[in-house]
Design an enzyme around this catalytic site. Structure first.
Site, PDB file in Angstrom:
ATOM      1  N   ASN A  76     -10.222   0.414   1.584  1.00  0.00           N
ATOM      2  CA  ASN A  76      -8.779   0.395   1.374  1.00  0.00           C
ATOM      3  C   ASN A  76      -8.484  -0.054  -0.056  1.00  0.00           C
ATOM      4  O   ASN A  76      -8.724  -1.198  -0.411  1.00  0.00           O
ATOM      5  CB  ASN A  76      -8.158  -0.563   2.401  1.00  0.00           C
ATOM      6  CG  ASN A  76      -6.649  -0.700   2.257  1.00  0.00           C
ATOM      7  OD1 ASN A  76      -6.063  -0.235   1.282  1.00  0.00           O
ATOM      8  ND2 ASN A  76      -6.038  -1.344   3.224  1.00  0.00           N
ATOM      9  N   HIS A  93      -2.837   6.974   4.131  1.00  0.00           N
ATOM     10  CA  HIS A  93      -3.382   5.753   3.529  1.00  0.00           C
ATOM     11  C   HIS A  93      -4.697   5.437   4.242  1.00  0.00           C
ATOM     12  O   HIS A  93      -4.780   5.465   5.467  1.00  0.00           O
ATOM     13  CB  HIS A  93      -2.373   4.618   3.712  1.00  0.00           C
ATOM     14  CG  HIS A  93      -2.894   3.295   3.273  1.00  0.00           C
ATOM     15  ND1 HIS A  93      -3.558   3.122   2.086  1.00  0.00           N
ATOM     16  CD2 HIS A  93      -2.846   2.073   3.858  1.00  0.00           C
ATOM     17  CE1 HIS A  93      -3.898   1.851   1.967  1.00  0.00           C
ATOM     18  NE2 HIS A  93      -3.490   1.200   3.029  1.00  0.00           N
ATOM     19  N   CYS A 146       0.817  -1.222   0.000  1.00  0.00           N
ATOM     20  CA  CYS A 146       0.000   0.000   0.000  1.00  0.00           C
ATOM     21  C   CYS A 146       0.848   1.268   0.000  1.00  0.00           C
ATOM     22  O   CYS A 146       0.336   2.366  -0.169  1.00  0.00           O
ATOM     23  CB  CYS A 146      -0.935   0.011   1.211  1.00  0.00           C
ATOM     24  SG  CYS A 146      -2.007  -1.415   1.265  1.00  0.00           S
TER      25      CYS A 146
HETATM   26  O1  UT7 Z   1      -3.302  -1.569   3.917  1.00  0.00           O
HETATM   27  C1  UT7 Z   1      -3.021  -2.383   5.009  1.00  0.00           C
HETATM   28  C2  UT7 Z   1      -4.082  -3.454   5.091  1.00  0.00           C
HETATM   29  N1  UT7 Z   1      -4.555  -3.885   6.347  1.00  0.00           N
HETATM   30  C3  UT7 Z   1      -4.956  -3.125   7.386  1.00  0.00           C
HETATM   31  O2  UT7 Z   1      -4.813  -1.949   7.447  1.00  0.00           O
HETATM   32  C4  UT7 Z   1      -5.651  -3.854   8.503  1.00  0.00           C
HETATM   33  C5  UT7 Z   1      -5.397  -3.281   9.849  1.00  0.00           C
HETATM   34  N2  UT7 Z   1      -6.241  -3.913  10.825  1.00  0.00           N
HETATM   35  C6  UT7 Z   1      -7.535  -3.560  11.000  1.00  0.00           C
HETATM   36  O3  UT7 Z   1      -8.028  -2.673  10.351  1.00  0.00           O
HETATM   37  C7  UT7 Z   1      -8.326  -4.269  12.083  1.00  0.00           C
HETATM   38  O4  UT7 Z   1      -7.476  -5.128  12.789  1.00  0.00           O
HETATM   39  C8  UT7 Z   1      -9.553  -5.065  11.541  1.00  0.00           C
HETATM   40  C9  UT7 Z   1     -10.607  -4.117  11.049  1.00  0.00           C
HETATM   41  C10 UT7 Z   1      -9.117  -5.987  10.415  1.00  0.00           C
HETATM   42  C11 UT7 Z   1     -10.141  -5.904  12.649  1.00  0.00           C
HETATM   43  O5  UT7 Z   1     -10.505  -5.078  13.737  1.00  0.00           O
HETATM   44  P1  UT7 Z   1     -10.082  -5.476  15.222  1.00  0.00           P
HETATM   45  O6  UT7 Z   1     -10.658  -4.462  16.115  1.00  0.00           O
HETATM   46  O7  UT7 Z   1      -8.592  -5.648  15.224  1.00  0.00           O
HETATM   47  O8  UT7 Z   1     -10.859  -6.826  15.422  1.00  0.00           O
HETATM   48  P2  UT7 Z   1     -10.279  -8.279  15.722  1.00  0.00           P
HETATM   49  O9  UT7 Z   1      -9.550  -8.800  14.528  1.00  0.00           O
HETATM   50  O10 UT7 Z   1      -9.555  -8.221  17.020  1.00  0.00           O
HETATM   51  O11 UT7 Z   1     -11.621  -9.064  15.883  1.00  0.00           O
HETATM   52  C12 UT7 Z   1     -12.545  -8.797  16.913  1.00  0.00           C
HETATM   53  C13 UT7 Z   1     -13.711  -9.753  16.773  1.00  0.00           C
HETATM   54  C14 UT7 Z   1     -13.311 -11.185  16.550  1.00  0.00           C
HETATM   55  O12 UT7 Z   1     -14.209 -12.000  17.257  1.00  0.00           O
HETATM   56  P3  UT7 Z   1     -13.768 -12.698  18.617  1.00  0.00           P
HETATM   57  O13 UT7 Z   1     -12.610 -13.563  18.236  1.00  0.00           O
HETATM   58  O14 UT7 Z   1     -13.412 -11.586  19.537  1.00  0.00           O
HETATM   59  O15 UT7 Z   1     -15.011 -13.459  18.995  1.00  0.00           O
HETATM   60  C15 UT7 Z   1     -13.493 -11.382  15.075  1.00  0.00           C
HETATM   61  O16 UT7 Z   1     -13.792 -12.713  14.736  1.00  0.00           O
HETATM   62  O17 UT7 Z   1     -14.493  -9.373  15.643  1.00  0.00           O
HETATM   63  C16 UT7 Z   1     -14.680 -10.500  14.796  1.00  0.00           C
HETATM   64  N3  UT7 Z   1     -14.749 -10.059  13.420  1.00  0.00           N
HETATM   65  C17 UT7 Z   1     -15.891  -9.649  12.826  1.00  0.00           C
HETATM   66  N4  UT7 Z   1     -17.146  -9.552  13.291  1.00  0.00           N
HETATM   67  C18 UT7 Z   1     -18.086  -9.082  12.431  1.00  0.00           C
HETATM   68  C19 UT7 Z   1     -13.741  -9.967  12.531  1.00  0.00           C
HETATM   69  N5  UT7 Z   1     -14.210  -9.501  11.360  1.00  0.00           N
HETATM   70  C20 UT7 Z   1     -15.532  -9.301  11.519  1.00  0.00           C
HETATM   71  C21 UT7 Z   1     -16.567  -8.834  10.680  1.00  0.00           C
HETATM   72  N6  UT7 Z   1     -17.811  -8.737  11.182  1.00  0.00           N
HETATM   73  N7  UT7 Z   1     -16.327  -8.463   9.407  1.00  0.00           N
END
Ligand code: UT7
Length: 327
Positions: free
Chosen positions: A282, A252, A113
């Protein structure tokens, strides 16, 4: 020494919109979760007939028109992408053919990115050392083509688009500094396991979905918050510009919470940070030039304004450019 500056800008977004409500029907998620965790409401999707080069070509034509240049005036084309049309030839060569930039050298640049930030830095070097007069820097990505739309951890984040600028030899210094950094140790936080020479595509790799983006979201999140501020500060120091003199920060567009945390760390007020990820998600390397184009078009950036572009991505890579808008 010659000076480099941006003399034209253009963007291209696919028409098709995929909303959070559409995603609710595809994976177990909700509009509320996506909005509050990422800030994204909808994103654009390239159809099956549209590749990265198609979006890049349109963005490039618009940037050329904005610069008042003809295709044959272009000496070099750099396309930043992680979703090239094919492994080779370079997407930049396909764009060259499409726009008939017969005098250009053309190549792709892969820095995740951060690709646009890297490409702008390279263009600056070729202008400042006197080799070239006009360089097209394009960032085009179609991340939805390499996304598993059954994986709710990733499919809610990504969209498609392209942005392009013309970097030219100019009278007044327009690119004030470029700061680039990478750390290969974090490569496995954001990657595509198969389809390259390490693991060529087989029925087995496809069955295991190894041709799709794999991401450790929370680790990328922490990394992003840390390096965005560092990159912006380093680039400002190199340019000898203080944060108070910055009209706008264009980060970004990956996650609203990443942008907010980075802005807090930098101690820059929110109204100076340009955000459009609610509409587009993104789009990898394309987010920064598309946001820049939008801000310029909306009259938020005017001649003489100092702007900081900052990004992070796969590699891991990160970087920032400090620019003075000279148009
Ligand atoms: O250009 C670079 C590309 N990548 C990035 O910039 C990604 C950077 N990271 C992020 O933006 C965030 O980490 C995410 C948006 C991907 C995830 O947010 P988070 O606050 O870090 O959530 P998490 O991964 O810690 O997940 C929290 C919970 C999980 O459930 P449990 O395990 O706590 O029961 C996930 O399974 O949210 C769940 N979850 C969802 N729930 C509903 C993960 N994705 C989803 C979803 N809808 N789409």
């Amino acid at each position: 020494m010659a000076f480099a500056g941006i003399t034209g800008i253009g963007a291209c977004l696919p028409e098709k919109i995929l909303t959070n409500f559409d995603l609710e029907k595809m994976v177990e998620t909700s509009d509320e979760w996506i909005r509050t965790r990422t800030g994204i409401k909808e994103r654009r999707i390239a159809d099956e007939n549209t590749a990265a080069s198609d979006l890049a070509t349109e963005a490039a034509k618009r940037a050329l028109e904005d610069a008042g240049l003809k295709p044959e005036d272009i000496d070099m084309i750099i396309v930043a992408t992680v979703t090239a049309d094919m492994p080779f030839p370079a997407t930049a060569c396909i764009v060259q053919k499409n726009i008939k930039a017969v005098n250009a050298a053309a190549f792709d640049l892969e820095a995740g990115c951060t690709g646009f930030i890297y490409s702008l830095s390279i263009a600056t070097q070729f202008i400042e050392n006197g080799t070239y007069k006009n360089i097209l820097v394009i960032a085009s990505d179609t991340l939805t083509k390499i996304t598993d739309f059954k994986d709710r951890n990733t499919c809610i984040l990504f969209g498609d688009g392209a942005g392009a600028i013309v970097v030219s030899r100019v009278e007044e210094k327009g690119i004030l500094s470029n700061f680039l950094k990478s750390n290969g140790n974090g490569g496995d936080l954001l990657y595509i396991p198969a389809g390259g020479s390490r693991k060529p595509t087989t029925i087995e790799t496809v069955r295991k979905k190894q041709h799709y983006i794999q991401m450790n979201g929370s680790e990328v999140f922490k990394f992003a918050v840390k390096v965005m501020g560092e990159a912006a500060e380093s680039a400002l120091k190199m340019a000898n510009v203080s944060l108070e003199d910055v009209k706008m920060l264009i980060p970004h567009q990956a996650n609203q919470r990443i942008i907010d945390a980075a802005a807090r760390r930098l101690n820059i007020s929110r109204d100076k940070v340009y955000i459009n990820l609610d509409k587009y998600g993104n789009m990898s390397s394309a987010t920064v030039p598309i946001a820049l184009e939008e801000a310029v078009k909306m009259g938020k950036i005017k001649k003489g304004d100092i702007i900081v572009l900052v990004a992070f991505g796969a590699g891991l890579t990160w970087g920032a450019n400090v620019i003075k808008w000279i148009k």
